[in-house]
Design a protein around this motif. Structure first.
Motif, PDB file in Angstrom:
ATOM      1  N   TYR A 194       0.574  -1.437   0.133  1.00  0.00           N
ATOM      2  CA  TYR A 194      -0.415  -0.123  -0.588  1.00  0.00           C
ATOM      3  C   TYR A 194       0.816   1.320  -0.196  1.00  0.00           C
ATOM      4  O   TYR A 194       1.902   1.368   0.439  1.00  0.00           O
ATOM      5  N   GLN A 244      -2.280   5.121  -2.648  1.00  0.00           N
ATOM      6  CA  GLN A 244      -3.165   3.984  -2.730  1.00  0.00           C
ATOM      7  C   GLN A 244      -3.251   3.417  -1.214  1.00  0.00           C
ATOM      8  O   GLN A 244      -2.176   2.240  -0.678  1.00  0.00           O
ATOM      9  N   PRO A 288      -4.949   1.851   2.301  1.00  0.00           N
ATOM     10  CA  PRO A 288      -5.910   1.232   2.253  1.00  0.00           C
ATOM     11  C   PRO A 288      -7.463   1.216   2.919  1.00  0.00           C
ATOM     12  O   PRO A 288      -7.424   2.176   3.335  1.00  0.00           O
ATOM     13  N   CYS A 297      -4.535  -4.797   6.858  1.00  0.00           N
ATOM     14  CA  CYS A 297      -5.187  -5.050   5.150  1.00  0.00           C
ATOM     15  C   CYS A 297      -5.745  -5.040   4.681  1.00  0.00           C
ATOM     16  O   CYS A 297      -6.627  -5.082   5.468  1.00  0.00           O
TER      17      CYS A 297
END
Ligand code: ADP
Length: 235
Positions: A148, A153, A155, A161
């Protein structure tokens, strides 16, 4: 069915993903692995796993990695040779983070040539400032390895995760000083490997990975390298 790749109408079975730390090699390697069904072989992951398991890798490996320096060629060559000799790599494999020195590149070329295996080097070229931003924002799931980035990007849930809910971790070598050392090692030892491949006339594909999202970069790789099903045409 055995999947293989065509580059300029030649069949290749080894993909060498080349680029500086933070260029997105790991992300593209995972996408290639899913598309092609061949193993993704990351020397960084293998070394980290070896350390976690307490394997006898040789002296000073963990210390070198934590400082951002490269591990010795002998150790890495041995690891890779062992891994690419396994049966699941017989129809092809993706190398991520190897070769990283001229001695490793020579070793790999000799190994591949001796077996008649052709490779393509995919060079992911990425702007320096983009690399710094990526590496400092990088987070990884310690359980499944998903990457990530807190800026580009993130989470869905902060710090966890998306796939298994595990608490995300910062890699020990992603601190600013160590990042600088890893980038210096790349310029000093790894960038010349590209010249080696060029001079040797091996297949190199240049892909700009600076500003596109991973899917768009993957699309560029697909355009440069023709994914093919060898069983259809008897290759
Ligand atoms: P990055 O590409 O972001 O630096 P990697 O996971 O590929 O991350 O590598 C992490 C560290 O593992 C490197 O800084 C180096 O210490 C060691 N390493 C990985 N691959 C090699 C290699 N081919 N040769 C020597 N050292 C390596």
């Amino acid at each position: 069915m055995s999947l293989c790749l065509c580059v300029k109408e030649e069949t290749v079975k080894a993909i060498v993903l080349f680029g500086s730390p933070g260029s997105g090699k790991g992300t593209q390697a995972k996408m290639l692995m899913e598309r092609l069904g061949v193993p993704h072989i990351s020397t960084g992951d293998m070394l980290r796993e070896g350390i976690r398991q307490g394997d006898d890798l040789g002296s000073g490996v963990a210390a070198r990695m934590h400082s951002g320096a490269l591990v010795s060629d002998d150790i890495v060559n041995r690891l890779v040779e062992h891994r690419i000799s396994q049966s699941d790599a017989s129809s092809g494999f993706i190398l991520d983070g190897y070769p990283r020195t001229l001695a490793q590149a020579e070793h790999l070329c000799e190994w591949l040539d001796g077996r008649g295996i052709r490779e393509v080097v995919i060079h992911l070229a990425v702007d320096y400032n983009v690399i710094i931003a990526r590496l400092t924002g990088r987070r990884q799931c310690p359980r499944c390895g998903t990457l990530y980035n807190i800026a580009s990007q993130p989470p869905r849930v902060d710090g966890a995760c998306d796939l298994d809910g595990e608490k995300l971790a910062i890699r020990e070598d992603d601190s600013e000083g160590v990042i600088r050392e890893r980038l210096a090692a790349y310029e000093r030892q790894t960038h010349p490997v590209l010249r080696f491949y060029e001079k040797a006339g091996r297949r190199i594909v240049q892909v700009d990975g600076s500003f596109d999202l991973p899917n768009a970069v993957f699309q560029k790789i697909r355009e440069a390298v023709d994914f093919d099903d060898c069983s259809k045409n008897g290759r």
